[in-house]
Design an enzyme around this catalytic site. Structure first.
Site, PDB file in Angstrom:
ATOM      1  N   THR A   1       0.839  -1.200   0.000  1.00  0.00           N
ATOM      2  CA  THR A   1       0.000   0.000   0.000  1.00  0.00           C
ATOM      3  C   THR A   1       0.874   1.250   0.000  1.00  0.00           C
ATOM      4  O   THR A   1       0.397   2.356   0.246  1.00  0.00           O
ATOM      5  CB  THR A   1      -0.931   0.023   1.235  1.00  0.00           C
ATOM      6  N   GLY A   2       2.147   1.056  -0.276  1.00  0.00           N
ATOM      7  CA  GLY A   2       3.086   2.193  -0.264  1.00  0.00           C
ATOM      8  C   GLY A   2       3.144   2.900  -1.614  1.00  0.00           C
ATOM      9  O   GLY A   2       2.646   2.403  -2.632  1.00  0.00           O
TER      10      GLY A   2
ATOM     11  N   ASP B   1       0.510  -7.911   9.283  1.00  0.00           N
ATOM     12  CA  ASP B   1       1.547  -7.026   9.793  1.00  0.00           C
ATOM     13  C   ASP B   1       2.877  -7.760   9.586  1.00  0.00           C
ATOM     14  O   ASP B   1       3.188  -8.699  10.313  1.00  0.00           O
ATOM     15  CB  ASP B   1       1.280  -6.767  11.284  1.00  0.00           C
TER      16      ASP B   1
ATOM     17  N   LYS C   1      16.360  -0.341  -3.082  1.00  0.00           N
ATOM     18  CA  LYS C   1      17.466   0.402  -2.486  1.00  0.00           C
ATOM     19  C   LYS C   1      16.891   1.384  -1.458  1.00  0.00           C
ATOM     20  O   LYS C   1      15.707   1.682  -1.535  1.00  0.00           O
ATOM     21  CB  LYS C   1      18.287   1.131  -3.565  1.00  0.00           C
TER      22      LYS C   1
ATOM     23  N   LYS D   1      16.669   2.791 -16.622  1.00  0.00           N
ATOM     24  CA  LYS D   1      16.268   3.965 -17.416  1.00  0.00           C
ATOM     25  C   LYS D   1      16.936   3.910 -18.791  1.00  0.00           C
ATOM     26  O   LYS D   1      18.126   3.601 -18.894  1.00  0.00           O
ATOM     27  CB  LYS D   1      16.656   5.266 -16.689  1.00  0.00           C
TER      28      LYS D   1
ATOM     29  N   HIS E   1      21.883   5.446  -6.874  1.00  0.00           N
ATOM     30  CA  HIS E   1      21.616   5.867  -8.251  1.00  0.00           C
ATOM     31  C   HIS E   1      22.774   6.645  -8.880  1.00  0.00           C
ATOM     32  O   HIS E   1      23.208   6.365  -9.990  1.00  0.00           O
ATOM     33  CB  HIS E   1      20.389   6.793  -8.299  1.00  0.00           C
TER      34      HIS E   1
HETATM   35  C1  BG6 Z   1      14.103   6.786  -5.270  1.00  0.00           C
HETATM   36  C2  BG6 Z   1      14.322   7.683  -4.086  1.00  0.00           C
HETATM   37  O1  BG6 Z   1      15.037   5.748  -5.276  1.00  0.00           O
HETATM   38  O2  BG6 Z   1      14.243   7.545  -6.464  1.00  0.00           O
HETATM   39  C3  BG6 Z   1      13.329   8.830  -4.113  1.00  0.00           C
HETATM   40  O3  BG6 Z   1      14.140   6.941  -2.889  1.00  0.00           O
HETATM   41  C4  BG6 Z   1      13.393   9.565  -5.429  1.00  0.00           C
HETATM   42  O4  BG6 Z   1      13.560   9.730  -3.039  1.00  0.00           O
HETATM   43  C5  BG6 Z   1      13.286   8.586  -6.591  1.00  0.00           C
HETATM   44  O5  BG6 Z   1      12.317  10.482  -5.472  1.00  0.00           O
HETATM   45  C6  BG6 Z   1      13.537   9.283  -7.913  1.00  0.00           C
HETATM   46  O6  BG6 Z   1      13.257   8.403  -8.952  1.00  0.00           O
HETATM   47  P1  BG6 Z   1      12.917   8.943 -10.403  1.00  0.00           P
HETATM   48  O7  BG6 Z   1      12.823   7.720 -11.240  1.00  0.00           O
HETATM   49  O8  BG6 Z   1      11.623   9.703 -10.303  1.00  0.00           O
HETATM   50  O9  BG6 Z   1      14.060   9.837 -10.784  1.00  0.00           O
END
Ligand code: BG6
Length: 462
Positions: A12-13, A86, A141, A175, A233
């Protein structure tokens, strides 16, 4: 008859709604047989499968790559079941096991779409689920919260799951333009022959977000920009931009090449000349953020790779929330030409929202003049047709996991080296008691990030 299950913890996140469900919907709508599994959504909230699907429908409509149709959603949602539990309560996993058995779900993929502090407890709980240890696990991550916790987690996971079945996701590796960096670098001699410190003055990697923490205060406040974006990232991007030519285009060769970059990162000596941290005004009012929180929502770094290729070429990295735009790009700034009036050549790899390549070079101004002006060649590839045909990051990576392809997942040694660097940076920052600079939402971040470059005669390419 036994069946396969794709179970999402944290169903649900935000991540599940924004990224995972749209990705699974796209796979289903494009008749991808890889997606032919039961989707079990684990959440604490008191939903029925019907109420859950009604919510899921709205998110899919908003975020899926392929156009939403009632028909496609109907087929897709038939495979979704909501299971209330839970996941921090170990006792509940016995009932989960009974539920899987009743439905003959014996082949598993588990997706941990939860904050890293819960990984370990879920892995513990799964010891009560038959066959879970033979299944695959996808971990969001950041992997761990620092080097020590990442090591403990790694041992725990590798003891329970088979190492080859652990998929540590970094969705940036899915990406399109990040996958394009290798091709751009290695298949164009006009770039590959110049890709070194002799010709490149500096490299900038910028990841701007216009959104804030979007209700994720509980996770983000314990994390911050360095742990949330840079450690994973942006270090992935850095290592692909800077790596040597992999001997083969194989998974292992590419990982080796990336690892060599991370190993060559120069240890930070003067943190004042290497790091600027900031926090947007109003951050303390966000839900679940501590009133006096010193968590950074912005980070700008200056770092070096100590190898022959990159000797003394600075790499500048910056990322932040609530900035003036949503944009990720890599700028390669070439050394100045001999002619004084010529501007520096700049190559920009545009990752998002626009995808493409921009090249700036000098030409003579047309007409009876010798004036030099800049030609700006801007190639953009994410038009409507390409967008429809190009799977999004999560779609690609989920599919890769189902097909046992580990090429575009983070490897443990990469994670270990990048945590090591980020932990040390944090320690030095705290040790020196350096300030956290405030910045207004909707700007490019704190002024001090501009200073970081100006001191060395450089400036951010905006
Ligand atoms: C996630 C981070 O890994 O990447 C977020 O936890 C961030 O905080 C998101 O908003 C950004 O992803 P993107 O694909 O929208 O650049």
């Amino acid at each position: 008859m036994s069946e396969s299950a794709f179970t999402i913890f944290g169903g649900t996140g935000d991540l599940t709604f924004r990224k995972l469900l749209p990705a699974l919907y796209n796979m289903s709508a494009s008749n991808d047989s890889a997606a032919d599994r039961q989707i079990i959504i684990i959440g604490r909230r008191n939903y029925s499968t019907e109420t859950y699907c009604a919510k899921a429908r709205e998110w899919v409509k908003q975020f899926s790559r392929l156009p939403y149709t009632d028909e496609d959603f109907k087929v897709f949602s038939k495979r979704i079941s909501y299971y209330k539990m839970d996941f921090t309560d170990i006792a509940t996993y016995t009932s989960l096991n009974a539920y899987y058995q009743k439905r003959h779900l014996t082949e598993h993929i588990f997706y941990f779409a939860v904050a890293p502090r819960f990984f370990s407890i879920i892995a513990d709980g799964l010891t009560n689920v038959a066959n879970a240890c033979h299944g695959k696990v996808i971990l969001e991550k950041p992997f761990g919260e620092d080097l020590d916790s990442a090591k403990v987690l790694n041992i725990q996971l590798e003891t329970f799951f088979n190492a080859k079945n652990i998929f540590r996701i970094d969705h940036y590796l899915g990406k399109e333009m990040i996958r394009n960096i290798q091709t751009l670098r290695f298949s164009n001699p006009i770039f590959s022959n110049l890709w070194n410190s002799r010709y490149i003055e500096s490299v900038q990697i910028s990841a701007f977000e216009d959104i804030g923490i979007e209700g994720r205060g509980g996770y983000y406040d314990a994390s911050g920009a360095l742990r949330d974006m840079v450690q994973n990232h942006l270090f992935q991007i850095l290592s692909i931009v800077a790596m040597e030519w992999p001997e083969k285009f194989s998974t292992d060769a590419m990982h080796d090449a990336q690892i060599r970059v991370l190993r060559a990162l120069r240890p930070v000596i003067d943190v004042r000349e290497s790091l600027v941290l900031g926090q947007y005004e109003g951050y303390h009012q966000e839900k679940l953020v501590k009133p006096q929180s010193k968590t950074e929502t912005y980070a700008a770094l200056r770092l070096f790779i100590d190898n022959e290729r990159w000797w003394n070429t600075p790499f500048y990295i910056r990322t932040g929330k609530k900035l003036d735009r949503r944009e990720i790009k890599i700028a390669i700034i070439f050394r100045p030409a001999f002619l004084e009036k010529a501007a520096q050549n700049i190559l920009i790899i545009k990752i998002q929202p626009s995808e493409g390549v921009y090249l700036q070079f000098n030409i003579k101004k047309p007409g009876d003049t010798d004036e030099i002006i800049q030609a700006k060649m801007d190639f953009c590839q994410n038009n409507y047709v390409n967008k429809l045909n190009t799977p999004e990051a999560y779609e690609r990576l989920i599919k890769a996991c189902i097909n046992n392809n580990k090429s575009w997942f983070s490897q443990w040694d990469q994670i270990e080296l990048s945590w090591n660097y980020i932990d040390k940076l944090h320690e030095l920052y705290d040790w020196e008691k350096l300030p956290l600079f405030r910045y207004k939402a909707g700007t490019t971040g704190p002024q001090q990030a501009n200073e970081l470059l100006r001191r060395f005669g450089h400036k951010w390419i905006d």
